[in-house]
Scaffold this active site. Structure first.
Site, PDB file in Angstrom:
ATOM      1  N   LYS A   9      -2.031   1.413   5.492  1.00 11.67           N
ATOM      2  CA  LYS A   9      -1.922   2.190   4.252  1.00 11.67           C
ATOM      3  C   LYS A   9      -3.297   2.473   3.691  1.00 11.67           C
ATOM      4  O   LYS A   9      -4.276   1.761   3.946  1.00 11.67           O
ATOM      5  CB  LYS A   9      -1.067   1.450   3.214  1.00 11.67           C
ATOM      6  CG  LYS A   9      -1.570   0.055   2.807  1.00 11.67           C
ATOM      7  CD  LYS A   9      -2.621   0.056   1.701  1.00 11.67           C
ATOM      8  CE  LYS A   9      -3.082  -1.360   1.361  1.00 11.67           C
ATOM      9  NZ  LYS A   9      -4.252  -1.394   0.445  1.00 11.67           N
ATOM     10  N   ASP A 134       1.334  -6.190  -1.167  1.00 11.11           N
ATOM     11  CA  ASP A 134       1.505  -4.909  -0.478  1.00 11.11           C
ATOM     12  C   ASP A 134       2.778  -4.835   0.353  1.00 11.11           C
ATOM     13  O   ASP A 134       3.177  -3.746   0.777  1.00 11.11           O
ATOM     14  CB  ASP A 134       0.314  -4.638   0.446  1.00 11.11           C
ATOM     15  CG  ASP A 134      -0.971  -4.333  -0.306  1.00 11.11           C
ATOM     16  OD1 ASP A 134      -0.892  -3.946  -1.489  1.00 11.11           O
ATOM     17  OD2 ASP A 134      -2.054  -4.477   0.297  1.00 11.11           O
TER      18      ASP A 134
END
Length: 285
Positions: A9, A134
């Site tokens: 990401k 996350d």
């Protein structure tokens, strides 16, 4: 045999609001998956086994997030079966791209399929949040507004297709994230407005301009990672557009619209020729 891809990401915007009573920090971030990924393969076995092609990660065994995710799911679901998990690492470790967290999310997804578990989305989300800030976002994607300590997820459409040039310098920095937070100053804090303006642009199908991209850790990263500021300046000089920090770093990235593939590849090739660890990938749509 079940295969899961664990995508990296980028934090297109990352604002730190302040420290919470529990010691964590409240964040507002826009996250976007990119095609760079690790691969995990799951097979049935009597016990839990994890293999990895990265010797450093293989050496830590049950301390890594794949082990932790597998044990957590096994215990919470009351599963007696084991699994053989093979992890092929491609996302650099401790790079600010969520590699370990994405491996944990992929482990939850893959083992739930292997063991035939019918967990609700909220149950998977709860387990993901126990593993790291996350991990809830990385269960899904391709983009989201992420708030709180990472557990509040508002799904977004991906940004318009983009090429991404990455530079991932290698640093041996113990307790990296803790050091970055320790070096934040009051001026690095914000209220989340920049992230929400980016969300508004994405919702209208606009390609993010450099002024929309922001990371609260950038000043602290220049202090903690020796030489990173010079690398960032060089990326911007060669590419003709700003380079940005992802997560708590040290990964730097530059975005190019899909039609500008040649410019993106030229930047990547030039940086590689200068000895920088550059790579090119695309956003996940």
């Amino acid at each position: 045999m079940i295969t899961e891809h664990a995508y990296a990401k980028l934090n297109l915007s990352l604002e730190v609001l302040g420290q919470r009573a529990d010691g964590y920090h409240d964040l507002v971030s826009v996250m976007q998956l990119i095609e760079l990924h690790d691969t995990l393969v799951f097979n049935r076995a009597d016990e839990l086994e994890v293999e990895c092609d990265d010797a450093d990660l293989a050496a830590v065994k049950e301390a890594n997030l794949v082990w932790r995710a597998a044990r957590l799911l096994q215990d919470s679901a009351g599963v007696r079966a084991g699994a053989r998990i093979v992890l092929w690492k491609r996302i650099p470790m401790s790079a600010g791209m969520g590699g370990g967290s994405s491996d944990a999310a992929a482990t939850l997804r893959g083992l739930a399929r292997l063991w035939g578990l019918k967990l609700r989305a909220d149950e998977m989300h709860y387990l993901a949040a126990l593993l790291g800030s996350d991990v809830p976002f990385l269960l899904g994607g391709p983009a989201a507004l992420v708030e709180g300590r990472g557990e509040i997820i508002t799904a977004l459409s991906s940004i318009p297709p983009a090429w991404v040039v990455l530079v991932c310098p290698s640093y041996n920095l113990p307790n990296k994230t803790r050091q970055l937070y320790a070096n934040l100053e009051p001026g690095d804090m914000a209220n989340g407005d920049r992230a929400r303006r980016l969300v508004a642009a994405i919702s209208k199908g606009k390609f993010p301009t450099p002024d929309m991209l922001h990371n609260a850790f950038e000043r602290a990263a220049h202090k903690v990672f020796e030489g990173l500021e010079e690398v960032q300046k060089r990326m911007s000089e060669v590419g003709g557009r700003a380079a940005h920090l992802s997560g708590s770093g040290p990964t730097l990235y530059t975005l190019f619209p899909e039609a500008q593939e040649s410019q993106a590849r030229k930047l990547c090739n030039t940086l590689q020729a200068e000895g920088l660890p550059a790579a090119i990938t695309r956003t996940v749509t």
